[in-house]
Design an enzyme around this catalytic site. Sequence first.
Site, PDB file in Angstrom:
ATOM      1  N   CYS A 193      -2.345  -0.232   7.240  1.00 47.14           N
ATOM      2  CA  CYS A 193      -1.526   0.971   7.124  1.00 47.14           C
ATOM      3  C   CYS A 193      -1.559   1.782   8.403  1.00 47.14           C
ATOM      4  O   CYS A 193      -0.536   2.332   8.825  1.00 47.14           O
ATOM      5  CB  CYS A 193      -1.983   1.805   5.938  1.00 47.14           C
ATOM      6  SG  CYS A 193      -1.659   0.993   4.361  1.00 47.14           S
ATOM      7  N   CYS A 213      -6.073   2.241   5.699  1.00 48.37           N
ATOM      8  CA  CYS A 213      -6.728   0.989   6.062  1.00 48.37           C
ATOM      9  C   CYS A 213      -6.155   0.514   7.399  1.00 48.37           C
ATOM     10  O   CYS A 213      -5.159   1.068   7.883  1.00 48.37           O
ATOM     11  CB  CYS A 213      -6.502  -0.049   4.962  1.00 48.37           C
ATOM     12  SG  CYS A 213      -4.829  -0.742   4.956  1.00 48.37           S
ATOM     13  N   HIS A 268       0.854  -1.193   0.000  1.00 45.03           N
ATOM     14  CA  HIS A 268       0.000   0.000   0.000  1.00 45.03           C
ATOM     15  C   HIS A 268       0.887   1.239   0.000  1.00 45.03           C
ATOM     16  O   HIS A 268       2.063   1.184   0.409  1.00 45.03           O
ATOM     17  CB  HIS A 268      -0.903   0.003   1.222  1.00 45.03           C
ATOM     18  CG  HIS A 268      -1.964  -1.042   1.194  1.00 45.03           C
ATOM     19  ND1 HIS A 268      -3.117  -0.943   1.949  1.00 45.03           N
ATOM     20  CD2 HIS A 268      -2.066  -2.212   0.511  1.00 45.03           C
ATOM     21  CE1 HIS A 268      -3.882  -1.995   1.730  1.00 45.03           C
ATOM     22  NE2 HIS A 268      -3.260  -2.789   0.861  1.00 45.03           N
ATOM     23  N   GLU A 303       1.029   3.850   1.891  1.00 40.83           N
ATOM     24  CA  GLU A 303       1.575   4.237   3.192  1.00 40.83           C
ATOM     25  C   GLU A 303       2.729   3.321   3.599  1.00 40.83           C
ATOM     26  O   GLU A 303       3.768   3.801   4.076  1.00 40.83           O
ATOM     27  CB  GLU A 303       0.479   4.194   4.268  1.00 40.83           C
ATOM     28  CG  GLU A 303      -0.653   5.165   4.034  1.00 40.83           C
ATOM     29  CD  GLU A 303      -1.817   4.593   3.225  1.00 40.83           C
ATOM     30  OE1 GLU A 303      -2.931   5.140   3.332  1.00 40.83           O
ATOM     31  OE2 GLU A 303      -1.622   3.603   2.481  1.00 40.83           O
TER      32      GLU A 303
END
Length: 158
Positions: free
Chosen positions: A88, A85, A55, A57
């Site tokens: 993250c 999410c 992801h 992040e």
Amino acid sequence: MITEQDKQFMREAIRLADESVKHGGGPFGAVIVKDGEIIAGSSNSVTIDHDPTAHAEVNTIRQACQKLGTFDLSGCTIYTSCEPCPMCLGAIYWAHIDRIFYGNTRKDARDIDFADDFIYEELDRPLDERTVPIINLLRDEALNSFRLWTEKTDKTVY
């Protein structure tokens, strides 16, 4: 208080998200800032890297840690194009990042079929009621690693 500089950094995260879509990645971007300077920036590369943890992040945290030579990003701020999410968010907390700015909400993400709500719901369920079975196994043997950690005098606490 939100500054013009905060908006600039968020626009860079959004730009990275836009570029990611154009190059086959997911519609997410992030930058990490320390002392008014972007030290890392990345986008979502889950499908590109065949890595469900890639992801924006997490990718950006990895870059920032490598650049600064530390796992502790205290004093940093993350700007992410979407509300993080659960994975993250956990990574952000583990990295000790001071502040989180986000653009899109998790509802906005759900509206384009990125639904993280089920993970939040799973975390609230007892272990024996979760969708994916989670089974305690060989705890007595596993505790040895924790004993070794506790006894270690030259460890780096994190």
